[in-house]
Design an enzyme around this catalytic site. Structure first.
Site, PDB file in Angstrom:
ATOM      1  CG  LEU A   1      -2.086  -0.920   1.350  1.00 15.68           C
ATOM      2  CD1 LEU A   1      -1.684  -2.390   1.278  1.00 15.68           C
ATOM      3  CD2 LEU A   1      -2.842  -0.673   2.656  1.00 15.68           C
ATOM      4  CB  CYS A   2       0.869   4.115   0.932  1.00 20.58           C
ATOM      5  SG  CYS A   2       1.288   5.836   1.219  1.00 20.58           S
ATOM      6  CB  ILE A   3       5.561   5.017   0.252  1.00 23.31           C
ATOM      7  CG1 ILE A   3       6.940   5.353  -0.344  1.00 23.31           C
ATOM      8  CG2 ILE A   3       5.700   4.491   1.669  1.00 23.31           C
ATOM      9  CD1 ILE A   3       6.880   6.080  -1.662  1.00 23.31           C
TER      10      ILE A   3
END
Length: 222
Positions: free
Chosen positions: A139-141
């Site tokens: 997820l995300c970074i």
């Protein structure tokens, strides 16, 4: 009619708090989505010093020291294990929520960019799960770690063209998308969603994370 078998998730956290640890919304929504799907999770975190500690009101760095495992235990309600004891035989799926702690505590992407190094315990968990053809979600970074370790995979960094360019050079395929969407690499059994890489509402994150968890379960059963 027989019940579906329980799927066992390992979730790697990077501290507690979006600015210097694991993103709390993303982490909790991941655990909630797993539980709602009727499956089980075990949280892990590396037992290492936190790279930095921020004052969340002022965004200024603070002089105190914290530990990634101890901070992650706040999110996991103390039900967490050091990543050093992770054994892939006990799990079907691996998930890495995001947050700046991923780029500071699990790897050095925030400081070193494409020259980044990854904490050996984190890299080992990813490599062994991938070698056993077990699905991995990020997820995300967190996809920066997947892309750095596995290279020729398909992921999303939301719409961050600077990060796209860094990993495209190494053979990673990137797809721009929104917080409610996921990118699926069926060949490598990788699923990613951008979450707070974009300006997004928590409800949009919840939609994307739930899709990610359900797709990981499908890949596990395929």
């Amino acid at each position: 009619m027989m019940n579906s078998p329980i799927v066992r998730f390992a979730v790697i956290l990077a501290g507690c708090g979006n600015k210097d640890g694991a993103e709390i919304h993303e982490s909790v929504l991941t655990l909630l989505s797993i539980d709602r799907a009727g499956h089980q999770y075990q949280c892990f975190a590396p037992d290492v010093p936190q790279a930095r500690v921020l004052n969340f009101l002022t965004n200024e760095e603070m002089p105190e020291k914290r530990n990634v495992l101890l901070e992650s235990a706040r999110i996991a309600r103390s039900q967490i294990k050091p990543l050093s004891v992770f054994n892939e035989k006990d799990f079907d799926i691996l998930v890495l929520p995001g947050g700046s702690g991923v780029a500071h505590n699990l790897c050095t992407f925030a400081k070193d960019g494409d020259k980044m190094t990854i904490l050996p315990e984190v890299e080992s968990a990813i490599r062994v799960m991938h070698s056993k053809h077990k699905p991995i979600g990020a997820l995300c970074i967190a996809p920066v770690i997947i892309a750095h370790v596995l290279k020729n995979v398909s992921v999303t960094f939301g719409k961050d063209e600077k990060i796209n360019a860094i990993f495209q050079k190494a053979g990673t395929k990137t797809t721009n998308t929104d917080a409610r969407s996921i990118v699926i690499d069926r060949e490598h059994k990788i699923v990613t969603t951008p979450c707070y890489m974009l300006e997004a509402r928590i409800s949009e994150l919840a939609e994307g994370i739930e899709k990610l968890i359900h797709e990981l379960i499908k890949l596990r059963n395929s």
